[in-house]
Design an enzyme around this catalytic site. Structure first.
Site, short mmCIF file in Angstrom:
data_model
loop_
_atom_site.label_atom_id
_atom_site.label_comp_id
_atom_site.label_asym_id
_atom_site.label_seq_id
_atom_site.Cartn_x
_atom_site.Cartn_y
_atom_site.Cartn_z
N SER A 119 0.72 -1.35 -0.01
CA SER A 119 0.04 -0.07 0.00
C SER A 119 0.61 1.19 0.06
O SER A 119 0.31 2.34 -0.21
CB SER A 119 -0.96 0.04 1.20
OG SER A 119 -1.95 -0.69 1.04
N LYS A 155 0.20 3.25 -2.91
CA LYS A 155 -0.87 4.24 -3.04
C LYS A 155 -0.56 5.72 -3.18
O LYS A 155 -1.17 6.40 -4.08
CB LYS A 155 -1.87 3.91 -1.91
CG LYS A 155 -2.55 2.39 -2.03
CD LYS A 155 -3.50 2.08 -1.06
CE LYS A 155 -3.95 0.53 -1.10
NZ LYS A 155 -4.48 0.18 0.09
N TYR A 168 -3.28 -2.45 -10.18
CA TYR A 168 -3.11 -2.45 -8.82
C TYR A 168 -2.38 -3.46 -8.09
O TYR A 168 -1.46 -3.25 -7.43
CB TYR A 168 -4.59 -2.32 -8.14
CG TYR A 168 -4.70 -2.33 -6.73
CD1 TYR A 168 -4.33 -1.15 -6.01
CD2 TYR A 168 -5.12 -3.34 -6.06
CE1 TYR A 168 -4.26 -1.14 -4.78
CE2 TYR A 168 -5.04 -3.42 -4.53
CZ TYR A 168 -4.66 -2.39 -3.94
OH TYR A 168 -4.49 -2.10 -2.59
N TYR A 183 -4.10 4.22 7.77
CA TYR A 183 -5.48 3.45 7.96
C TYR A 183 -6.08 4.07 9.49
O TYR A 183 -5.92 5.23 9.49
CB TYR A 183 -5.36 2.05 8.07
CG TYR A 183 -4.57 1.31 7.21
CD1 TYR A 183 -5.10 1.62 5.86
CD2 TYR A 183 -3.27 0.95 7.14
CE1 TYR A 183 -4.38 1.08 4.63
CE2 TYR A 183 -2.72 0.70 5.90
CZ TYR A 183 -3.15 0.87 4.73
OH TYR A 183 -2.36 0.27 3.51
N VAL A 234 1.24 -3.71 3.87
CA VAL A 234 1.09 -4.85 4.58
C VAL A 234 2.26 -5.93 4.49
O VAL A 234 2.52 -6.80 4.97
CB VAL A 234 -0.14 -5.92 4.38
CG1 VAL A 234 -1.27 -5.08 4.78
CG2 VAL A 234 -0.30 -5.96 2.82
O1 DON Z 1 -5.04 -4.60 -1.59
C1 DON Z 1 -4.29 -5.69 -0.89
O2 DON Z 1 -4.78 -6.47 -0.36
C2 DON Z 1 -2.82 -5.28 -0.83
N1 DON Z 1 -2.11 -5.73 -2.05
C3 DON Z 1 -2.23 -3.93 -0.37
C4 DON Z 1 -2.80 -3.62 1.00
C5 DON Z 1 -1.83 -2.96 1.74
O3 DON Z 1 -0.83 -2.66 1.88
C6 DON Z 1 -2.91 -2.44 2.92
N2 DON Z 1 -2.04 -2.19 3.84
N3 DON Z 1 -1.52 -2.11 4.75
#
Ligand code: DON
Length: 329
Positions: free
Chosen positions: A73, A76, A198, A250, A268
């Site tokens: 993320s 983003k 994405y 978040y 993540v």
């Molecule tokens: O959308 C997802 O599930 C992941 N590829 C990205 C999520 C992410 O890193 C959210 N994070 N903290």
């Protein structure tokens, strides 16, 4: 893409703070690695790296600062900056808001007042942002994203194919969000192509050093301090930093603003990228996450660095020039 190497390791107050912070948190093994994408669960959980890159080209590192992991993320924020640059603030705001959602990153929800995603840092908003880039770049979308992120890092980045495949094979929730966005008119064109971009952008491999350099590019109002390449438009950087500040971690974003006080984005994969405006970028990597999806040792590191180096934007312990500003002069 030349990159000036100017690594400072010893006899420097910032280097000492970075080394001490790493030593203080190294033995913290609380939290758990993300496993909802099977390939994320195979990372080495004990890895821990910290990097600081200043706007005058210095780099400070500790631990596994050069160990690769997927950006997830954190991408983003940079794709949002690209979307702002491509179509402008008003066109972006028509499709995705700037309000904290106060909810988990993959929540299936839109702002009821606008029927648009709350912000570009949650999945719904991020897929919309990738959709905006797609509306301009079409089949060249991922290459454009990879080029931009590579320029921000100052080296050619690449994808982790195994994580990408794993994410694509299990990403049904993101596909569902994509179709809801298409139904609501927030994205146009092929949902499959947009969501695939994405997944790919989340699977880009970076290091803590890369995240520090990418943060330093934002801190240096869009110019990579190491390569001196202009990467992002100044106005787009300002808008991106604002959203990172209010929504970048978040449903922990309020506590983050309170205790750390710098714009940041977590992922993540265990990475966090922070920006001290006009001064430096910070990258941390530690894969064990708390229940909100932020790296446990990453959050602890940022809190300590903010306190010890006077980084909080509202810090009043010095008269408008933080410890860092004094030290990097
Ligand atoms: O959308 C997802 O599930 C992941 N590829 C990205 C999520 C992410 O890193 C959210 N994070 N903290």
């Amino acid at each position: 893409m030349e990159r000036a190497e100017n690594v400072v390791r010893v006899n420097d107050p910032i280097a000492n703070v970075v080394a001490d912070t790493h030593a203080r948190h190294r033995s913290n093994d609380s939290g758990a690695v993300a496993d909802y994408i099977p390939q994320l669960a195979v990372v080495e959980p004990d890895r821990f790296g910290i990097a600081i890159a200043t706007v005058n080209g210095r780099l400070y590192t500790a631990g596994d600062a050069d160990h690769p992991f997927t950006i997830q993320s954190v991408s983003k924020a940079f794709v949002y900056c690209l979307a702002l640059e491509l179509v402008g603030r008003e066109a972006v705001l028509e499709r995705v808001g700037v309000e904290p959602s106060g909810d988990v990153f993959n929540a299936i929800e839109f702002d009821p007042r606008t029927n648009r995603p709350y912000n570009p840092m949650v999945n719904a908003g991020a897929i919309t942002t990738t959709g905006i880039v797609h509306s301009v770049a079409g089949s060249g979308t991922f290459d454009l994203i990879l080029d931009k992120l590579s320029l921000a890092a100052g080296r050619r980045l690449e994808i982790d194919e195994a994580v990408y495949r794993s994410e694509s094979e299990t990403g049904h929730r993101n596909r569902a969000i994509g179709h809801l966005l298409r139904n609501a008119g927030a994205i146009d064109g092929s949902v499959d192509e947009i969501v695939d971009c994405y997944f790919r952008q989340c699977s880009i491999l970076v290091t803590a050093t890369d995240l520090a350099r990418m943060g330093a590019t934002l801190a240096h109002i869009g110019t990579n301090p190491a390569t001196e390449e202009q990467v992002f438009d100044v106005q787009a950087v300002r808008n991106t930093l604002a959203v990172m500040f209010t929504c970048g971690t978040y449903d922990f974003s309020g506590s983050w603003a309170y205790d750390v006080g710098v714009p940041a984005k977590s992922g993540v994969g265990g990475g966090i990228c922070g920006v001290v405006n006009r001064q430096l970028g910070i990258g941390t990597f530690s894969p064990r996450l708390d229940r909100m999806g932020n790296s446990v040792r990453g959050v602890a590191t940022f809190i300590d660095l903010a306190n010890e180096l006077g980084l909080h934007v509202f810090d009043c312990s010095n008269t408008g020039s933080s410890v860092i500003r004094t030290l990097i002069r």
